[in-house]
Design a protein around this motif. Sequence first.
Motif, PDB file in Angstrom:
ATOM      1  N   LEU A 148     -53.467  -7.725  20.731  1.00 43.20           N
ATOM      2  CA  LEU A 148     -53.920  -7.867  22.102  1.00 43.20           C
ATOM      3  C   LEU A 148     -54.936  -6.770  22.367  1.00 43.20           C
ATOM      4  N   SER A 149     -55.936  -7.071  23.163  1.00 39.70           N
ATOM      5  CA  SER A 149     -56.910  -6.032  23.493  1.00 39.70           C
ATOM      6  C   SER A 149     -56.219  -4.947  24.311  1.00 39.70           C
ATOM      7  N   PRO A 150     -56.582  -3.683  24.089  1.00 38.73           N
ATOM      8  CA  PRO A 150     -55.977  -2.605  24.882  1.00 38.73           C
ATOM      9  C   PRO A 150     -56.158  -2.813  26.384  1.00 38.73           C
ATOM     10  N   GLU A 151     -57.271  -3.422  26.785  1.00 39.53           N
ATOM     11  CA  GLU A 151     -57.519  -3.649  28.208  1.00 39.53           C
ATOM     12  C   GLU A 151     -56.500  -4.621  28.794  1.00 39.53           C
ATOM     13  N   LEU A 152     -56.234  -5.720  28.082  1.00 43.98           N
ATOM     14  CA  LEU A 152     -55.267  -6.692  28.571  1.00 43.98           C
ATOM     15  C   LEU A 152     -53.853  -6.116  28.533  1.00 43.98           C
ATOM     16  N   GLY A 153     -53.548  -5.368  27.478  1.00 46.16           N
ATOM     17  CA  GLY A 153     -52.243  -4.734  27.400  1.00 46.16           C
ATOM     18  C   GLY A 153     -52.017  -3.777  28.556  1.00 46.16           C
ATOM     19  N   ARG A 154     -53.050  -3.022  28.893  1.00 48.08           N
ATOM     20  CA  ARG A 154     -52.956  -2.092  30.005  1.00 48.08           C
ATOM     21  C   ARG A 154     -52.745  -2.825  31.328  1.00 48.08           C
ATOM     22  N   ALA A 155     -53.473  -3.911  31.509  1.00 45.34           N
ATOM     23  CA  ALA A 155     -53.339  -4.688  32.738  1.00 45.34           C
ATOM     24  C   ALA A 155     -51.931  -5.253  32.870  1.00 45.34           C
ATOM     25  N   ARG A 156     -51.366  -5.742  31.769  1.00 43.46           N
ATOM     26  CA  ARG A 156     -50.000  -6.269  31.808  1.00 43.46           C
ATOM     27  C   ARG A 156     -49.001  -5.171  32.152  1.00 43.46           C
ATOM     28  N   THR A 157     -49.164  -4.003  31.547  1.00 38.31           N
ATOM     29  CA  THR A 157     -48.246  -2.898  31.791  1.00 38.31           C
ATOM     30  C   THR A 157     -48.298  -2.459  33.250  1.00 38.31           C
ATOM     31  N   LEU A 158     -49.499  -2.320  33.780  1.00 34.05           N
ATOM     32  CA  LEU A 158     -49.651  -1.905  35.174  1.00 34.05           C
ATOM     33  C   LEU A 158     -49.095  -2.949  36.132  1.00 34.05           C
ATOM     34  N   GLY A 159     -49.156  -4.221  35.728  1.00 31.00           N
ATOM     35  CA  GLY A 159     -48.696  -5.286  36.595  1.00 31.00           C
ATOM     36  C   GLY A 159     -47.189  -5.417  36.675  1.00 31.00           C
ATOM     37  N   ARG A 160     -46.468  -4.870  35.683  1.00 31.00           N
ATOM     38  CA  ARG A 160     -45.021  -5.059  35.661  1.00 31.00           C
ATOM     39  C   ARG A 160     -44.236  -3.787  35.957  1.00 31.00           C
ATOM     40  N   ARG A 161     -44.906  -2.646  36.060  1.00 30.65           N
ATOM     41  CA  ARG A 161     -44.199  -1.391  36.288  1.00 30.65           C
ATOM     42  C   ARG A 161     -44.727  -0.676  37.526  1.00 30.65           C
ATOM     43  N   GLU A 162     -43.796  -0.138  38.306  1.00 30.35           N
ATOM     44  CA  GLU A 162     -44.189   0.693  39.433  1.00 30.35           C
ATOM     45  C   GLU A 162     -44.412   2.138  39.002  1.00 30.35           C
ATOM     46  N   VAL A 163     -43.615   2.586  38.030  1.00 34.30           N
ATOM     47  CA  VAL A 163     -43.723   3.953  37.522  1.00 34.30           C
ATOM     48  C   VAL A 163     -43.968   3.890  36.017  1.00 34.30           C
ATOM     49  N   LEU A 164     -45.044   4.524  35.554  1.00 38.73           N
ATOM     50  CA  LEU A 164     -45.374   4.537  34.134  1.00 38.73           C
ATOM     51  C   LEU A 164     -44.681   5.710  33.448  1.00 38.73           C
ATOM     52  N   ASP A 165     -44.242   5.484  32.185  1.00 34.08           N
ATOM     53  CA  ASP A 165     -43.620   6.578  31.455  1.00 34.08           C
ATOM     54  C   ASP A 165     -44.687   7.496  30.866  1.00 34.08           C
ATOM     55  N   ARG A 166     -44.245   8.496  30.124  1.00 36.94           N
ATOM     56  CA  ARG A 166     -45.162   9.545  29.657  1.00 36.94           C
ATOM     57  C   ARG A 166     -46.263   9.004  28.762  1.00 36.94           C
ATOM     58  N   LEU A 167     -45.938   8.069  27.868  1.00 34.73           N
ATOM     59  CA  LEU A 167     -46.953   7.522  26.968  1.00 34.73           C
ATOM     60  C   LEU A 167     -47.834   6.495  27.668  1.00 34.73           C
ATOM     61  N   GLU A 168     -47.244   5.716  28.566  1.00 34.77           N
ATOM     62  CA  GLU A 168     -48.028   4.697  29.273  1.00 34.77           C
ATOM     63  C   GLU A 168     -49.107   5.313  30.153  1.00 34.77           C
ATOM     64  N   ARG A 169     -48.993   6.609  30.455  1.00 34.12           N
ATOM     65  CA  ARG A 169     -49.970   7.283  31.294  1.00 34.12           C
ATOM     66  C   ARG A 169     -51.179   7.805  30.519  1.00 34.12           C
ATOM     67  N   GLU A 170     -51.181   7.592  29.200  1.00 30.75           N
ATOM     68  CA  GLU A 170     -52.292   8.089  28.386  1.00 30.75           C
ATOM     69  C   GLU A 170     -53.590   7.349  28.709  1.00 30.75           C
TER      70      GLU A 170
END
Length: 218
Positions: A148-170
């Motif tokens: 998956l493209s990093p851009e789409l992966g990022r969009a999915r992650t942001l869409g399903r989480r209210e709070v990002l963990d330490r790695l997701e904030r990179e």
Amino acid sequence: MLIPIGSELISVNPGRLITIEGIDGAGKTTLALALEEALTERGIDVHVLREPGGVPASERLRDLVKDPSLQIGARAEALIYAAARAQLVEEAVAPSLERGAWVLLDRFVDSSLAYQGAGRGLGIGAVRAINEFGTGGLEPDRTLLLTLSPELGRARTLGRREVLDRLERERAEFFEAIADAYGQLAAGDPDRIRRIDASQPPERVLATALEAISDLLS
């Protein structure tokens, strides 16, 4: 398959270790649950586990390494993941394989090679070495790499989480390096690592995954 029992590698049959890899947002957990249902319908004893985590000690390490309030160095991060993995293999993965079950594992060593080896710049060789020690040299029968493209992966992650963990904030560059590393790992081991386009509908991803492990089912 050779699995670590104590300090030795023991040959067992017919347990299978299927790992699912990919960047955040690729749909690994969704695929693991769908595969569990499909394989169970075929009469297979299936055990689904996640990384880091899966057993109590590893779950505590998961909370630690993902805590956004903590500062954790790259080497410490790699060692925490390896320690969580070592406990998971000893306590859950190896016993399941020994009894002949199929283990579906949401992330395994390839994640550390990509995230810490490439993303953190520690080097794939160094990270591979500590994980070979931690897992006793256990290797998957098949790895399903959700691309998956990093851009789409990022969009999915942001869409399903209210709070990002330490790695997701990179930053984006971190995930781009990880995606590149996964591609290199797949190119270097095409028999084990099978790429699956994670932008497809979930039912198509499942169908492709079943096709990728069809030789293990026969």
